[in-house]
Scaffold this motif. Structure first.
Motif, PDB file in Angstrom:
ATOM      1  N   TYR A 181      -1.967   9.654  -3.079  1.00  0.00           N
ATOM      2  CA  TYR A 181      -2.085   8.625  -2.041  1.00  0.00           C
ATOM      3  C   TYR A 181      -1.143   8.922  -0.874  1.00  0.00           C
ATOM      4  CZ  TYR A 181      -2.020   3.986   0.145  1.00  0.00           C
ATOM      5  OH  TYR A 181      -2.093   2.947   1.039  1.00  0.00           O
ATOM      6  N   TYR A 182       0.127   9.127  -1.171  1.00  0.00           N
ATOM      7  CA  TYR A 182       1.101   9.365  -0.112  1.00  0.00           C
ATOM      8  C   TYR A 182       0.798  10.654   0.666  1.00  0.00           C
ATOM      9  CZ  TYR A 182       4.179   5.655  -1.858  1.00  0.00           C
ATOM     10  OH  TYR A 182       4.703   4.435  -2.218  1.00  0.00           O
ATOM     11  N   GLN A 183       0.405  11.678  -0.055  1.00  0.00           N
ATOM     12  CA  GLN A 183       0.232  12.987   0.573  1.00  0.00           C
ATOM     13  C   GLN A 183      -1.071  13.091   1.369  1.00  0.00           C
ATOM     14  OE1 GLN A 183       1.348  16.388  -1.842  1.00  0.00           O
ATOM     15  NE2 GLN A 183      -0.426  17.517  -1.140  1.00  0.00           N
ATOM     16  N   ASN A 184      -2.122  12.438   0.902  1.00  0.00           N
ATOM     17  CA  ASN A 184      -3.454  12.726   1.444  1.00  0.00           C
ATOM     18  C   ASN A 184      -4.117  11.609   2.249  1.00  0.00           C
ATOM     19  OD1 ASN A 184      -3.643  15.380   0.332  1.00  0.00           O
ATOM     20  ND2 ASN A 184      -4.010  14.457  -1.671  1.00  0.00           N
ATOM     21  N   LEU A 185      -3.572  10.403   2.234  1.00  0.00           N
ATOM     22  CA  LEU A 185      -4.259   9.309   2.912  1.00  0.00           C
ATOM     23  C   LEU A 185      -4.409   9.561   4.407  1.00  0.00           C
ATOM     24  CD1 LEU A 185      -5.607   6.564   2.790  1.00  0.00           C
ATOM     25  CD2 LEU A 185      -3.353   5.507   3.090  1.00  0.00           C
ATOM     26  N   MET A 195      -3.749   1.482  10.303  1.00  0.00           N
ATOM     27  CA  MET A 195      -4.612   1.024   9.220  1.00  0.00           C
ATOM     28  C   MET A 195      -3.927   1.144   7.869  1.00  0.00           C
ATOM     29  SD  MET A 195      -8.403   2.202   8.080  1.00  0.00           S
ATOM     30  CE  MET A 195      -7.832   2.810   6.503  1.00  0.00           C
ATOM     31  N   THR A 196      -3.102   2.172   7.707  1.00  0.00           N
ATOM     32  CA  THR A 196      -2.424   2.342   6.423  1.00  0.00           C
ATOM     33  C   THR A 196      -1.422   1.225   6.159  1.00  0.00           C
ATOM     34  OG1 THR A 196      -0.631   3.737   7.335  1.00  0.00           O
ATOM     35  CG2 THR A 196      -2.641   4.854   6.580  1.00  0.00           C
ATOM     36  N   THR A 197      -0.957   0.548   7.229  1.00  0.00           N
ATOM     37  CA  THR A 197       0.013  -0.539   7.037  1.00  0.00           C
ATOM     38  C   THR A 197      -0.616  -1.735   6.342  1.00  0.00           C
ATOM     39  OG1 THR A 197      -0.416  -1.571   9.202  1.00  0.00           O
ATOM     40  CG2 THR A 197       1.258   0.166   9.112  1.00  0.00           C
TER      41      THR A 197
END
Length: 409
Positions: A235-239, A254-256
């Motif tokens: 999740y952290y590496q690829n989002l 959007m990730t926020t």
């Protein structure tokens, strides 16, 4: 707690997590576009977080807890971090970028414990006062994403192609310098351990808590915590690369949504924990990991974009229902004497070892699904952590025997 102290601690938390969210979210996209990095090289950069988590206990245990005030160490580390951020800003290839990233995370990860120490030292009732201060950290992370997307638009397709994501390091470097200077004005937080008091390697690493592994349930939980960090690393590496490669505008903002979800679900956690118990809460968290990655795998950036958004929103359940519940469980199992050691051991095992392995595997999986110069088979990439999380969930469900765990408000 005085209003002035509350403001100081809240501003400290805001900047602490504004700094982290201001560069870590877009790191993969930056390296892929600006430095032409492979999945493996991006994984190495992300794994610096794990190395920082592994080294952090030594900095806290050998230096901060014994010789210097926490707020002074905090200030020095953030000033050092500001300089390293500037070097990351000027780096133009992976070979020069990586050492500065590693140095930065070794300096930054101990500050996560230091800000907590400074905050707790000023509180009369931490259970009530700390959440009101800590929430500003979440706000800081959210604001960083909004600034990147809506104030500067560094994550737009045009600006990514122009290399503008590089500016995130300059922004974070300035914020780090501000927090470094501001830290020296924070309330005094003297060392918690005397200079002459012996501190063993076992104390620093929390190895005293290893005796808890004799308890079968705790051993199952401990191993599950390490294993679930492998999907977490995906999740952290690829989002960010996943969203930007799909042409999503304002992807950082959007990730926020995931952080907003985290803030909401942590408020719902006490109700769910008390009503359904620890095992069911943990299983819902694990299920959310598997469902999230299935949504990413089968959603798209057009008609099925709602599936991608839903996957991001699930971050609150993924994180709070597993990791926060796990902290509560660990606290209940450890007893008064081993609480700190047990929490330290879990942190070392998850954010240290688990995430380190996770980032490595994520890099290998991404490279194995490279279709072109900047194109990946994201369906296959996301199916791996979905399946992995599902297997961990089943193993936990079968091996962990239900037990009553009290939730402490």
């Amino acid at each position: 707690m005085k209003k002035s102290t509350y403001f100081q601690l809240s501003f400290m938390m805001f900047l602490e997590f504004f700094i982290w969210g201001g560069w870590f979210v877009t790191l993969g996209t930056f390296m892929g576009n600006n430095l032409s990095a492979s999945g493996g090289e991006i994984a190495q950069a992300f794994s610096t977080q794990s190395w920082g988590a592994i080294i952090a206990p030594f900095i806290i245990g050998l230096i901060a807890d014994r010789f210097f005030n926490a707020e002074r160490i905090l200030g020095i580390l953030h000033l050092v971090g500001a300089g390293l951020m500037y070097m990351m800003y000027t780096a133009d290839d992976v070979a020069s970028f990586y050492p500065y990233t590693l140095g930065y995370m070794i300096a930054y990860m101990p500050t996560l414990a230091l800000v907590n120490s400074v905050a707790f030292n000023q509180m009369n009732d931490p259970s009530k006062e700390f959440p009101r201060v800590r929430v500003f950290g979440t706000i800081g992370w959210i604001v960083a994403g909004l600034v990147i997307s809506f104030v500067f638009a560094w994550d737009s397709a045009e600006n990514i192609a122009a290399g503008m994501l590089q500016n995130t390091f300059l922004m974070v470097g300035i914020a780090s310098a501000i927090l470094g200077v501001f830290s020296f004005a924070l309330p005094k937080t003297p060392p918690s351990v005397g200079k002459d008091q012996k501190v063993s390697l076992s104390d620093i690493l929390g190895l005293e808590a290893l005796k808890l592994l004799k308890d079968r349930n705790f051993l199952v939980f401990f191993l599950s915590s390490v294993l679930i960090c492998i999907p977490l690393a995906f999740y952290y590496q690829n989002l960010s690369p996943f969203l930007t490669e799909g042409g999503v505008e304002n992807s950082t903002a959007m990730t926020t949504v995931g952080q907003i979800s985290e803030a909401v679900f942590i408020l719902l956690l006490p109700f769910f924990f008390k009503k359904y118990g620890f095992k069911k809460t943990i299983l819902v968290g694990m299920l959310a990991w598997a469902v999230r990655y299935l949504l990413f795998a089968f959603g798209d950036m057009d008609g099925l974009f709602f599936m991608v958004i839903t996957g991001v929103v699930l971050h609150g359940i993924c994180y709070d229902f597993f990791f926060v519940s796990g902290q509560i469980y660990t606290d209940s199992k450890a007893g008064d004497k081993a609480k700190s050691a047990a929490q330290g051991l879990i942190t070392l095992a998850t954010y240290g070892v688990g995430m380190l392995v996770g980032f490595y595997i994520a890099g290998k999986v991404v490279d194995a699904n490279l279709l072109g110069e900047s194109s990946h088979d994201w369906k296959q990439i996301w199916l791996f952590p979905a399946g992995f999380a599902a297997v961990v969930m089943v193993l936990f469900a079968v091996l962990f025997k239900n037990e009553k765990v009290e939730y402490q408000d």
